[in-house]
Write a protein that holds these residues in place. Structure first.
Motif, PDB file in Angstrom:
ATOM      1  N   ARG A  43     -12.957  -5.510  -7.596  1.00  0.00           N
ATOM      2  CA  ARG A  43     -11.562  -5.655  -8.044  1.00  0.00           C
ATOM      3  C   ARG A  43     -10.608  -5.075  -7.007  1.00  0.00           C
ATOM      4  N   ALA A  44     -10.958  -3.927  -6.462  1.00  0.00           N
ATOM      5  CA  ALA A  44     -10.111  -3.306  -5.442  1.00  0.00           C
ATOM      6  C   ALA A  44     -10.010  -4.203  -4.208  1.00  0.00           C
ATOM      7  N   TYR A  45     -11.137  -4.735  -3.774  1.00  0.00           N
ATOM      8  CA  TYR A  45     -11.134  -5.624  -2.613  1.00  0.00           C
ATOM      9  C   TYR A  45     -10.310  -6.878  -2.906  1.00  0.00           C
ATOM     10  N   ALA A  46     -10.482  -7.453  -4.091  1.00  0.00           N
ATOM     11  CA  ALA A  46      -9.720  -8.651  -4.459  1.00  0.00           C
ATOM     12  C   ALA A  46      -8.221  -8.354  -4.475  1.00  0.00           C
ATOM     13  N   LEU A  47      -7.832  -7.190  -4.969  1.00  0.00           N
ATOM     14  CA  LEU A  47      -6.411  -6.818  -4.983  1.00  0.00           C
ATOM     15  C   LEU A  47      -5.854  -6.693  -3.565  1.00  0.00           C
ATOM     16  N   THR A  48      -6.594  -6.026  -2.679  1.00  0.00           N
ATOM     17  CA  THR A  48      -6.078  -5.854  -1.318  1.00  0.00           C
ATOM     18  C   THR A  48      -5.979  -7.192  -0.587  1.00  0.00           C
ATOM     19  N   GLU A  79       7.990  -5.855  -2.232  1.00  0.00           N
ATOM     20  CA  GLU A  79       7.080  -5.521  -1.129  1.00  0.00           C
ATOM     21  C   GLU A  79       7.123  -4.028  -0.835  1.00  0.00           C
ATOM     22  N   ALA A  80       8.301  -3.443  -0.870  1.00  0.00           N
ATOM     23  CA  ALA A  80       8.435  -2.008  -0.617  1.00  0.00           C
ATOM     24  C   ALA A  80       7.729  -1.185  -1.693  1.00  0.00           C
ATOM     25  N   ALA A  81       7.701  -1.688  -2.904  1.00  0.00           N
ATOM     26  CA  ALA A  81       6.999  -0.990  -3.981  1.00  0.00           C
ATOM     27  C   ALA A  81       5.492  -1.195  -3.898  1.00  0.00           C
ATOM     28  N   ALA A  82       5.056  -2.375  -3.490  1.00  0.00           N
ATOM     29  CA  ALA A  82       3.627  -2.698  -3.484  1.00  0.00           C
ATOM     30  C   ALA A  82       2.896  -2.127  -2.278  1.00  0.00           C
ATOM     31  N   THR A  83       3.528  -2.100  -1.131  1.00  0.00           N
ATOM     32  CA  THR A  83       2.830  -1.696   0.092  1.00  0.00           C
ATOM     33  C   THR A  83       2.226  -0.295   0.016  1.00  0.00           C
ATOM     34  N   PRO A  84       2.957   0.726  -0.418  1.00  0.00           N
ATOM     35  CA  PRO A  84       2.347   2.064  -0.451  1.00  0.00           C
ATOM     36  C   PRO A  84       1.162   2.168  -1.419  1.00  0.00           C
ATOM     37  N   VAL A  85       1.248   1.516  -2.565  1.00  0.00           N
ATOM     38  CA  VAL A  85       0.140   1.616  -3.519  1.00  0.00           C
ATOM     39  C   VAL A  85      -1.069   0.816  -3.043  1.00  0.00           C
ATOM     40  N   VAL A  86      -0.840  -0.292  -2.343  1.00  0.00           N
ATOM     41  CA  VAL A  86      -1.959  -1.059  -1.797  1.00  0.00           C
ATOM     42  C   VAL A  86      -2.600  -0.291  -0.641  1.00  0.00           C
ATOM     43  N   GLU A  87      -1.798   0.387   0.161  1.00  0.00           N
ATOM     44  CA  GLU A  87      -2.364   1.217   1.230  1.00  0.00           C
ATOM     45  C   GLU A  87      -3.192   2.359   0.645  1.00  0.00           C
ATOM     46  N   ALA A  88      -2.707   2.967  -0.442  1.00  0.00           N
ATOM     47  CA  ALA A  88      -3.475   4.011  -1.119  1.00  0.00           C
ATOM     48  C   ALA A  88      -4.770   3.433  -1.698  1.00  0.00           C
ATOM     49  N   LEU A  89      -4.687   2.227  -2.222  1.00  0.00           N
ATOM     50  CA  LEU A  89      -5.874   1.547  -2.744  1.00  0.00           C
ATOM     51  C   LEU A  89      -6.892   1.311  -1.634  1.00  0.00           C
ATOM     52  N   HIS A  90      -6.415   0.886  -0.492  1.00  0.00           N
ATOM     53  CA  HIS A  90      -7.313   0.649   0.638  1.00  0.00           C
ATOM     54  C   HIS A  90      -8.036   1.945   1.036  1.00  0.00           C
ATOM     55  N   GLY A  91      -7.300   3.050   1.074  1.00  0.00           N
ATOM     56  CA  GLY A  91      -7.913   4.348   1.391  1.00  0.00           C
ATOM     57  C   GLY A  91      -8.904   4.781   0.332  1.00  0.00           C
ATOM     58  N   ALA A  92      -8.555   4.575  -0.928  1.00  0.00           N
ATOM     59  CA  ALA A  92      -9.458   4.944  -2.023  1.00  0.00           C
ATOM     60  C   ALA A  92     -10.723   4.092  -1.997  1.00  0.00           C
ATOM     61  N   ALA A 111      -6.135   4.150  -8.298  1.00  0.00           N
ATOM     62  CA  ALA A 111      -5.482   3.315  -7.275  1.00  0.00           C
ATOM     63  C   ALA A 111      -5.404   1.863  -7.727  1.00  0.00           C
ATOM     64  N   VAL A 112      -6.469   1.356  -8.343  1.00  0.00           N
ATOM     65  CA  VAL A 112      -6.459  -0.019  -8.857  1.00  0.00           C
ATOM     66  C   VAL A 112      -5.414  -0.151  -9.955  1.00  0.00           C
ATOM     67  N   ALA A 113      -5.365   0.830 -10.843  1.00  0.00           N
ATOM     68  CA  ALA A 113      -4.394   0.793 -11.941  1.00  0.00           C
ATOM     69  C   ALA A 113      -2.956   0.834 -11.421  1.00  0.00           C
ATOM     70  N   PRO A 117      -0.217  -3.746 -11.074  1.00  0.00           N
ATOM     71  CA  PRO A 117       1.114  -4.229 -11.506  1.00  0.00           C
ATOM     72  C   PRO A 117       2.057  -4.524 -10.333  1.00  0.00           C
ATOM     73  N   ALA A 118       1.966  -3.735  -9.277  1.00  0.00           N
ATOM     74  CA  ALA A 118       2.839  -3.966  -8.119  1.00  0.00           C
ATOM     75  C   ALA A 118       2.512  -5.288  -7.434  1.00  0.00           C
ATOM     76  N   VAL A 119       1.225  -5.586  -7.291  1.00  0.00           N
ATOM     77  CA  VAL A 119       0.816  -6.856  -6.681  1.00  0.00           C
ATOM     78  C   VAL A 119       1.191  -8.015  -7.597  1.00  0.00           C
ATOM     79  N   ALA A 120       1.020  -7.832  -8.897  1.00  0.00           N
ATOM     80  CA  ALA A 120       1.378  -8.886  -9.855  1.00  0.00           C
ATOM     81  C   ALA A 120       2.880  -9.176  -9.819  1.00  0.00           C
ATOM     82  N   GLU A 121       3.686  -8.147  -9.682  1.00  0.00           N
ATOM     83  CA  GLU A 121       5.141  -8.344  -9.596  1.00  0.00           C
ATOM     84  C   GLU A 121       5.511  -9.126  -8.342  1.00  0.00           C
ATOM     85  N   LEU A 122       4.927  -8.758  -7.225  1.00  0.00           N
ATOM     86  CA  LEU A 122       5.193  -9.483  -5.981  1.00  0.00           C
ATOM     87  C   LEU A 122       4.726 -10.934  -6.103  1.00  0.00           C
ATOM     88  N   GLN A 123       3.566 -11.140  -6.681  1.00  0.00           N
ATOM     89  CA  GLN A 123       3.047 -12.498  -6.866  1.00  0.00           C
ATOM     90  C   GLN A 123       3.964 -13.310  -7.761  1.00  0.00           C
TER      91      GLN A 123
END
Length: 130
Positions: A43-48, A79-92, A111-113, A117-123
């Motif tokens: 799931r984490a990989y799919a999100l990133t 994008e500004a909201a999603a990028t930091p949480v996706v970067e944290a997800l990548h690190g996690a 990190a997935v949680a 929502p941030a990725v879903a909002e951007l999508q």
């Protein structure tokens, strides 16, 4: 004559390939890789990876001169909201793959949680501005 038959057969196969690829074989058609993921790291990989694809499409929308300024601003905020949480997800995800401990799993779950929502909002914004 034999060579021309092989060329014809090859041309027929190549012409049919895109049509066959679009058929939902077995009734399974996966359109959302995050929903199809079965494990936490999947799931984490799919999100990133989804984020990367969505971000590329958002960039195309922003570059289009016909895109309204409000849409550009909304995409920039998302994008500004999603990028930091996706970067944290990548690190996690990297930490989880390296350690596979319960602490790393908890960090990845959080990190997935946060990222979903941030990725879903951007999508959602990208889909509405296509």
């Amino acid at each position: 004559m034999h060579r021309s038959m092989r060329v014809f057969a090859l041309a027929l196969v190549l012409a049919a390939t895109p049509a066959c690829a679009s058929l939902p074989v077995g009734g399974t058609r996966i359109e959302n890789p995050v929903a199809a993921a079965r494990t936490l790291d999947q799931r984490a990989y799919a999100l990133t990876q989804s984020y990367a694809a969505i971000l590329e499409e958002a960039a195309d929308i922003v570059r289009d001169p016909a895109t309204p300024a409000e849409a550009r601003a909304a995409l920039a905020r998302a994008e500004a909201a999603a990028t930091p949480v996706v970067e944290a997800l990548h690190g996690a995800l990297a930490a989880y793959r390296a350690a596979r401990t319960s602490a790393a799993q908890s960090r990845l779950e959080r990190a997935v949680a946060s990222a979903a929502p941030a990725v879903a909002e951007l999508q959602s914004l990208v889909r509405s501005n296509r």
